[in-house]
Structures are given as C-alpha cells and as structure tokens.
Design a protein around this motif. Structure first.
Motif, PDB file in Angstrom:
ATOM      1  N   GLY A 196      46.076  24.782  34.244  1.00  0.00           N
ATOM      2  CA  GLY A 196      47.682  23.634  35.044  1.00  0.00           C
ATOM      3  C   GLY A 196      48.885  24.823  35.796  1.00  0.00           C
ATOM      4  N   THR A 197      48.623  25.519  34.118  1.00  0.00           N
ATOM      5  CA  THR A 197      50.649  26.801  34.699  1.00  0.00           C
ATOM      6  C   THR A 197      49.848  27.341  35.971  1.00  0.00           C
ATOM      7  N   ILE A 198      48.913  28.446  36.007  1.00  0.00           N
ATOM      8  CA  ILE A 198      48.549  28.853  36.969  1.00  0.00           C
ATOM      9  C   ILE A 198      49.064  27.987  38.367  1.00  0.00           C
ATOM     10  N   ALA A 199      48.854  27.550  38.979  1.00  0.00           N
ATOM     11  CA  ALA A 199      49.433  26.430  40.315  1.00  0.00           C
ATOM     12  C   ALA A 199      51.270  26.667  39.970  1.00  0.00           C
ATOM     13  N   GLN A 249      46.290  28.818  58.244  1.00  0.00           N
ATOM     14  CA  GLN A 249      46.647  28.256  56.774  1.00  0.00           C
ATOM     15  C   GLN A 249      46.647  28.917  56.094  1.00  0.00           C
ATOM     16  N   LYS A 250      47.918  29.356  55.956  1.00  0.00           N
ATOM     17  CA  LYS A 250      48.476  29.617  54.367  1.00  0.00           C
ATOM     18  C   LYS A 250      47.561  29.429  52.709  1.00  0.00           C
ATOM     19  N   VAL A 251      46.395  30.220  52.426  1.00  0.00           N
ATOM     20  CA  VAL A 251      45.800  29.411  51.344  1.00  0.00           C
ATOM     21  C   VAL A 251      45.440  30.651  50.331  1.00  0.00           C
ATOM     22  N   GLY A 252      45.952  29.613  49.085  1.00  0.00           N
ATOM     23  CA  GLY A 252      46.230  30.606  47.741  1.00  0.00           C
ATOM     24  C   GLY A 252      44.709  30.410  47.452  1.00  0.00           C
ATOM     25  N   LEU A 253      44.644  31.408  46.841  1.00  0.00           N
ATOM     26  CA  LEU A 253      42.810  31.447  45.671  1.00  0.00           C
ATOM     27  C   LEU A 253      42.795  32.220  44.363  1.00  0.00           C
ATOM     28  N   VAL A 254      42.076  31.192  44.095  1.00  0.00           N
ATOM     29  CA  VAL A 254      42.254  32.084  42.579  1.00  0.00           C
ATOM     30  C   VAL A 254      41.781  32.490  42.049  1.00  0.00           C
ATOM     31  N   MET A 255      41.647  34.000  41.977  1.00  0.00           N
ATOM     32  CA  MET A 255      40.565  35.084  41.255  1.00  0.00           C
ATOM     33  C   MET A 255      40.451  34.435  40.238  1.00  0.00           C
ATOM     34  N   THR A 262      39.007  36.325  57.236  1.00  0.00           N
ATOM     35  CA  THR A 262      38.764  34.896  57.355  1.00  0.00           C
ATOM     36  C   THR A 262      39.902  34.018  57.936  1.00  0.00           C
ATOM     37  N   GLY A 263      41.027  34.794  59.205  1.00  0.00           N
ATOM     38  CA  GLY A 263      40.809  33.542  59.995  1.00  0.00           C
ATOM     39  C   GLY A 263      42.351  33.493  59.323  1.00  0.00           C
ATOM     40  N   ALA A 264      42.045  33.472  57.809  1.00  0.00           N
ATOM     41  CA  ALA A 264      43.239  32.890  57.033  1.00  0.00           C
ATOM     42  C   ALA A 264      44.364  33.150  56.676  1.00  0.00           C
ATOM     43  N   GLU A 265      45.424  32.967  55.912  1.00  0.00           N
ATOM     44  CA  GLU A 265      46.460  33.514  55.877  1.00  0.00           C
ATOM     45  C   GLU A 265      46.147  33.396  54.088  1.00  0.00           C
ATOM     46  N   ILE A 266      45.485  34.766  53.366  1.00  0.00           N
ATOM     47  CA  ILE A 266      45.076  34.554  52.061  1.00  0.00           C
ATOM     48  C   ILE A 266      46.108  34.923  51.288  1.00  0.00           C
ATOM     49  N   PHE A 267      46.240  34.212  49.954  1.00  0.00           N
ATOM     50  CA  PHE A 267      46.990  34.932  48.875  1.00  0.00           C
ATOM     51  C   PHE A 267      46.025  35.017  47.372  1.00  0.00           C
ATOM     52  N   VAL A 268      46.304  35.856  46.387  1.00  0.00           N
ATOM     53  CA  VAL A 268      44.852  35.925  45.302  1.00  0.00           C
ATOM     54  C   VAL A 268      46.093  35.803  44.079  1.00  0.00           C
ATOM     55  N   LYS A 269      45.119  35.492  43.597  1.00  0.00           N
ATOM     56  CA  LYS A 269      45.865  35.190  42.196  1.00  0.00           C
ATOM     57  C   LYS A 269      45.099  35.833  41.344  1.00  0.00           C
ATOM     58  N   TYR A 270      45.346  37.299  40.768  1.00  0.00           N
ATOM     59  CA  TYR A 270      44.216  37.461  40.026  1.00  0.00           C
ATOM     60  C   TYR A 270      44.324  37.129  38.193  1.00  0.00           C
ATOM     61  N   GLU A 271      44.137  36.619  38.292  1.00  0.00           N
ATOM     62  CA  GLU A 271      43.412  36.393  36.998  1.00  0.00           C
ATOM     63  C   GLU A 271      42.720  37.040  35.817  1.00  0.00           C
ATOM     64  N   ASN A 272      41.728  38.035  36.747  1.00  0.00           N
ATOM     65  CA  ASN A 272      41.148  39.092  36.647  1.00  0.00           C
ATOM     66  C   ASN A 272      41.520  39.812  35.843  1.00  0.00           C
ATOM     67  N   LEU A 273      43.299  39.626  35.539  1.00  0.00           N
ATOM     68  CA  LEU A 273      43.874  41.163  34.988  1.00  0.00           C
ATOM     69  C   LEU A 273      44.199  40.616  33.394  1.00  0.00           C
ATOM     70  N   GLN A 274      43.778  39.221  32.821  1.00  0.00           N
ATOM     71  CA  GLN A 274      44.254  38.665  31.784  1.00  0.00           C
ATOM     72  C   GLN A 274      43.390  39.659  30.960  1.00  0.00           C
ATOM     73  N   VAL A 275      43.713  40.023  29.653  1.00  0.00           N
ATOM     74  CA  VAL A 275      43.638  40.559  28.181  1.00  0.00           C
ATOM     75  C   VAL A 275      41.800  40.967  28.752  1.00  0.00           C
ATOM     76  N   THR A 276      41.769  39.294  28.661  1.00  0.00           N
ATOM     77  CA  THR A 276      39.375  38.570  28.757  1.00  0.00           C
ATOM     78  C   THR A 276      39.139  38.842  30.160  1.00  0.00           C
ATOM     79  N   ASN A 277      40.064  39.113  30.948  1.00  0.00           N
ATOM     80  CA  ASN A 277      39.694  39.054  32.777  1.00  0.00           C
ATOM     81  C   ASN A 277      39.426  37.707  33.416  1.00  0.00           C
ATOM     82  N   ALA A 278      40.270  36.663  32.504  1.00  0.00           N
ATOM     83  CA  ALA A 278      39.533  35.374  33.322  1.00  0.00           C
ATOM     84  C   ALA A 278      40.819  34.721  32.615  1.00  0.00           C
ATOM     85  N   PHE A 279      40.994  33.165  33.517  1.00  0.00           N
ATOM     86  CA  PHE A 279      41.698  32.209  33.562  1.00  0.00           C
ATOM     87  C   PHE A 279      42.641  31.689  32.376  1.00  0.00           C
TER      88      PHE A 279
END
Length: 407
Positions: free
Chosen positions: A157-160, A294-300, A34-51
């Motif tokens: 909001g706890t994700i942020a 940019q340093k970009v945080g993605l919520v997966m 992408t050309g951005a510095e990407i950081f991923v928040k892996y909410e797919n790891l929850q028991v139900t696989n979502a935030f």
C-alpha cells in the motif's frame, strides 16, 4: 491485524531507507498512444526490479528473534521470491523459496544469487504453494505469503502513498492483480487519501481468478501467459474481501495487449517491463475509451523479463506494424535474379535482412525459383509499395509469417 491507512503509513516509515522511493513521472509518449494522461510509477527500479520488496521487508521486520532463527519460506513465480531472498539475507534470516517449473530462468538465477535455497517444483503457483507448505511443516519454517497477509498488504500500500504525494491530481489507478495483495493495499491507501479516486484492477485473460472469486464462480485458469507474475489460480481470502470493498472494476487483457504494452514501455519509455508489470498499460491499450482524458496512474510493478523473450516481443511488434516484412517471391530461375530483386527493394527504400533461396519446391515450375525475403520497411504502407514494385517487375509475391520464412 486490520490493514488501515495508519498501518500503511507505519509500513512506509519502516521501509524508508531500505526500499527505494521510486519516481512517479508523466509519460507523454504513452499519453499520446492511449488518449489518457499517463503517469508511471517505476517499481522496476527497486534492487530486485519489482515492488515486492515493500511487503516482504515489512513482514520480515515483524518477526520475533525466535522466528528469524527458524528461517522463512515463500512460494513465488519470481518477484516475491527475490524480494524475500534479498531482504532475508540483509537481515540475516535463512530463506527457502519454492518456485514453479515454468518460472523464467532469469528469476530463478536471481533468487539463488541473493543467497536463498531454491526449490523448483510444480507447474503452477498452486503446486509450488503445496510443496512450500509441506517443507514449512517438515522444517518448522515461518511462512511468508506473497499476498494474503496484512503485513504484506500494508507494505504494498505504500506505493499509493507515494503516487498520490507525487501526483495528487490522479483520477484513476490501474493496478495489476494476481493474488490481490498489491491492489488491496493500494486501494486502502488511495481511498483514505482521495475517496473519489477510481481503482481498476487488471488480470490476464488466461487467469481471471479474482473476477471469478468476486462472482462466486470457479476460476477457469490455464495456459502460457506473458504475465506469469499474475498467473494466480487462487486469490487470497483477505485480499478478496478488500478488493470487494475498495476496487471499482477489474479488466481482462489478452496476450496481444500484453505484448504491445511491454513493447511500448521499451520503445517509447526506454524502460523494461515484464508482462505483469505492463498489464496496466495493456488494459488502457485494449480499452482506450474507458480512460480517455483521465489522469491515470500506472504501476509498472516489475521488470524481470527474459531477454530472449523481450527480443521476440520486439520482433513480433515490428512485424505487426509492418516494419518487418517477410515475402515469398516466385520468379524465373536465371542469373542475376537475386541482384535484380535486391535492387528493386533497395530503390524503394527497403532493407533486406535475410534471404532464403528455394529451387526444389514441387509447386514451383522446373525453370522457376522462390526466394523468401525478410526486409525492414518504414510501415505497412511502405511495405505495400515495395511489393507493388516487385509485382510490376514481373515477380509474383506472397506475404508469409516470419516463422514460416525460416523453415
């Protein structure tokens, strides 16, 4: 109850130990893409696989004993449904979930698996909501809204909080937008912790409901989208005002960008994203200049995708990249012709996956034949080399769609 940084911190304490504190990790391969510095928040790891577990648990925990005894009802295209069903079962609360008919089977089955009574009704979330409201009134059930509720918003909001604790240098958060609960809660928390941070929302191009609401226009929504989790026609009253106050921009992404993002998560990050979960990455793929450097945080935010759909996305991605090519070859009908063509492809480094032989097409000479050949190649340039080799050997070639080759 207003949603503030303090109510979000209270929510974080409440869910601690019951909801996974998912990792927020650098993604060098996505950064290269992408050309951005990407950081991923892996909410797919929850028991139900979502935030959605975060907000659902905060809401359910706020109910009185009398309300718990009555039972709860929710409407959802899948992830909120599973979250409410899972945590309601943990807390001993009866749950009824109304889901629209196009909801992926995997999500319906999972929701039933958590013990909820599932009612499938209506084509859209708005239809499911109308049915849920009817059942709630008839059966005296407590409504658990998927996004327009302070407890739900505080939970999301706890994700942020977690993202900025793990990666305090983030410049931008890119957040999928359906009804607005996730981005509202995250924006409140992020603004309190880091006032200068940029908050960007992402909607499906087919469901631009939040953008329309911000403009005071009717939303023109409809169509089959890969991101059914954010295919919302009506945004929340509370979330609309919070987005208006705290969000810098909202981008729209088309279906091709969503497909590319789902495939990139799978092939580059080796993790499974549903369409809504990949929307943030899709926005960066579609608008790289807006995030470059940019340093970009993605919520997966979710990974509940039908395996058959995922396999189709992978095959389509290979075709777009020229790694899976289908070609119609018109040539003489003589013994050994199939072996000759296979040898040419093999010597050029291609791998034949499928062959369909036709002699009865009226646009083929009586002494001719056509072969529809699907092959693996390294890339588009390699595919062109193979087709040139076939042409040089006297075989006329025509690229065709993969779907057409199977007719």
């Amino acid at each position: 109850m207003p949603v503030t940084i303090e109510t979000i911190r209270d929510a974080a304490r409440l869910i601690e130990g019951a909801v996974m504190r998912t990792p927020c990790l650098p993604a060098p391969k996505l950064s290269q893409l992408t050309g951005a510095e990407i950081f991923v928040k892996y909410e797919n790891l929850q028991v139900t696989n979502a935030f959605k577990e975060r907000g659902a648990l905060v809401k359910l925990a706020s109910l009185s004993d009398a309300e718990r005894a009555r039972g709860v009802i929710a409407m959802s295209a899948g992830n909120h449904a599973q979250a409410v069903a899972y945590h309601a079962a943990r807390l001993g609360i009866p749950a009824t979930i109304v889901m629209p008919e196009p909801t992926p089977i995997v999500k319906v089955a999972a929701t039933r698996g958590y013990g909820a009574r599932v009612v499938v009704s209506g084509e859209m979330l708005a239809d499911a909501q109308a049915e849920a409201e009817r059942i709630a009134k008839a059966d005296d059930l407590v409504w658990v809204h998927p996004y327009d509720d302070p407890a739900i918003i505080a939970g999301q909001g706890t994700i942020a909080l977690e993202m900025l604790a793990d990666q305090p240098g983030l410049d931008t958060l890119v957040v999928p937008v359906g009804g607005g609960g996730l981005i509202s809660g995250m924006a409140i928390a992020a603004r309190a912790l880091k006032p200068g941070i940029r908050i960007v929302g992402v909607e499906s191009e087919l469901y631009p409901s939040m953008i329309a609401a911000l403009r005071g226009e009717p939303a023109r929504c409809g169509g089959a989208t890969l991101a059914e989790g954010i295919a919302v026609k009506n945004v929340g009253t509370l979330t609309l005002e919070l987005v208006r106050q705290h969000v810098d921009d909202i981008l729209l992404v088309d279906e091709t960008a969503l497909e590319r993002a789902v495939n990139a998560y799978l092939t580059r990050q080796k993790t499974m994203a549903e369409g809504a979960g990949a929307a943030g990455l899709a926005a960066i793929l579609a608008n790289p200049d807006a995030f470059s450097g940019q340093k970009v945080g993605l919520v997966m935010c979710g990974g509940n995708i039908d395996p058959r759909l995922l396999s189709s996305i992978m095959v389509r991605a290979l075709a777009r990249d020229g790694q899976l090519v289908s070609v119609r070859i018109t040539t003489a009908d003589r013994p050994g012709i199939l072996g000759e063509i296979a040898s040419i492809v093999g010597r050029a480094g291609g791998n034949i996956m499928e062959v369909s032989h036709h002699r009865l097409f009226l646009n083929v000479p009586a002494k001719g034949t056509t072969l529809d050949v699907t092959m693996e190649t390294h890339d588009g340039e390699h595919a062109a080399t193979i087709l040139d080799a076939l042409e040089n050997a006297g075989h006329r070639t025509e690229r065709i769609d993969l779907g057409e080759s199977r007719l």
